[in-house]
Write an enzyme that holds these catalytic residues in place. Structure first.
Site, PDB file in Angstrom:
ATOM      1  N   HIS A  49       0.829  -1.204   0.000  1.00 10.33           N
ATOM      2  CA  HIS A  49       0.000   0.000   0.000  1.00 10.33           C
ATOM      3  C   HIS A  49       0.866   1.257   0.000  1.00 10.33           C
ATOM      4  O   HIS A  49       2.074   1.211   0.232  1.00 10.33           O
ATOM      5  CB  HIS A  49      -0.908   0.036   1.234  1.00 10.33           C
ATOM      6  CG  HIS A  49      -2.105  -0.853   1.119  1.00 10.33           C
ATOM      7  ND1 HIS A  49      -2.067  -2.190   1.436  1.00 10.33           N
ATOM      8  CD2 HIS A  49      -3.385  -0.597   0.722  1.00 10.33           C
ATOM      9  CE1 HIS A  49      -3.268  -2.724   1.241  1.00 10.33           C
ATOM     10  NE2 HIS A  49      -4.077  -1.780   0.796  1.00 10.33           N
ATOM     11  N   LYS A 102      -0.585   4.839   4.667  1.00  8.46           N
ATOM     12  CA  LYS A 102      -1.444   3.883   5.371  1.00  8.46           C
ATOM     13  C   LYS A 102      -0.910   3.644   6.776  1.00  8.46           C
ATOM     14  O   LYS A 102       0.298   3.443   6.968  1.00  8.46           O
ATOM     15  CB  LYS A 102      -1.532   2.568   4.596  1.00  8.46           C
ATOM     16  CG  LYS A 102      -2.546   1.599   5.189  1.00  8.46           C
ATOM     17  CD  LYS A 102      -2.849   0.470   4.220  1.00  8.46           C
ATOM     18  CE  LYS A 102      -3.859  -0.510   4.810  1.00  8.46           C
ATOM     19  NZ  LYS A 102      -5.152   0.136   5.145  1.00  8.46           N
TER      20      LYS A 102
END
Length: 269
Positions: free
Chosen positions: A155, A159
């Site tokens: 990601h 995040k």
């Protein structure tokens, strides 16, 4: 039937702005409120402008209770503390939860709220990921412990939780297929001299970097062969569309805690 009136939580964030845009593009749904944290510098700004749509007359506010009083439901991709607070306000409403990183206690509070609200909660709202979870369960059930299960996720660098909610969703699917308790059989954060891999464990690996929306792989590694199930997200709009599909579905359901597998009819896989 009249348009479904939705409040968007975290309306100033990336997913919130995407949801505002997605609702504007979806017949039968309308935004009636936009919620942000009381400390946000965006309070008072127009949610349509922030979403790149132009003025829609819905300003960001911290008063979720007043907004929910005139709404049919709330779509919530925020943080655990906020999600639990919203759950306490949703009796008789629809609550779509895309928030990840919830603790066991917070999960229990949401389950309790579902006695009076229709709550659809998923670590990932996309059609593709939920189909991947169903396939993962089926493959895990079919293959024995001679195939090790490893879950990889990548990601963007903003995040804040790991493993991702999607990785845990996939891990739970694999554990259900194997008939084991994921909490007792997961391997995370390997570092140093860890010893040989424990047979039957489900491993997780998390990478963070750049602007990656989301990439997940479920790897079944056996002797001299490997099966990989992969999903790559290229646009946050896929999560928004899935959440709105869940909201429209939930409108006709009785109070309870549901998943995207329920929404998509994947429970028999």
């Amino acid at each position: 039937m009249s348009d479904m009136r939705l409040v968007v939580a975290g309306a100033g964030g990336r997913m919130g702005r995407t949801l505002i845009k997605a609702i504007a593009e979806t017949p039968g749904l309308v935004v009636v409120g936009a919620v942000e944290d009381a400390r946000s510098p965006l309070l008072g700004q127009d949610s349509g402008v922030l979403a790149g749509l132009g003025n829609n007359g819905i300003a960001l506010t911290a008063d979720a209770k007043s907004l929910l009083a005139k709404a049919d439901g709330i779509v919530d991709f925020t943080v655990p503390k906020a999600t639990v607070a919203f759950a306490g306000l949703t009796a008789g409403k629809v609550h779509i939860v895309g928030t990840t990183g919830l603790s066991a206690e917070e999960e229990a509070q949401i389950k309790e709220a579902a006695k009076t609200a229709v709550i659809v909660k998923s670590g990932n709202m996309s059609l593709g990921v939920n189909l991947l979870a169903a396939l993962t369960k089926r493959v895990a059930k079919t293959l024995g412990d001679e195939f090790d299960i490893e879950i990889f996720e990548l990601h963007h660098n903003k995040k804040i939780d790991a493993p991702s909610g999607t990785a845990l969703l996939l891990g739970r699917a694999a554990a259900e297929g194997r008939g084991i308790d994921l909490a007792k059989r997961s391997a995370r954060g390997r570092d140093g001299e860890t010893g040989a891999r424990t047979i039957g464990d489900i491993g997780f690996a998390s990478l963070r970097g750049g602007s990656v929306v989301g990439e997940h792989s479920v790897i079944f590694a056996g002797q001299a062969e490997r099966i990989e199930l992969v999903h790559r997200a290229e646009d946050r709009m896929i999560f928004a569309r899935g959440a709105l599909k869940a909201a429209a579905w939930a409108r006709d359901q009785k109070p309870g805690l549901y998943s995207m597998a329920d929404v998509l009819g994947l429970g028999d896989m």
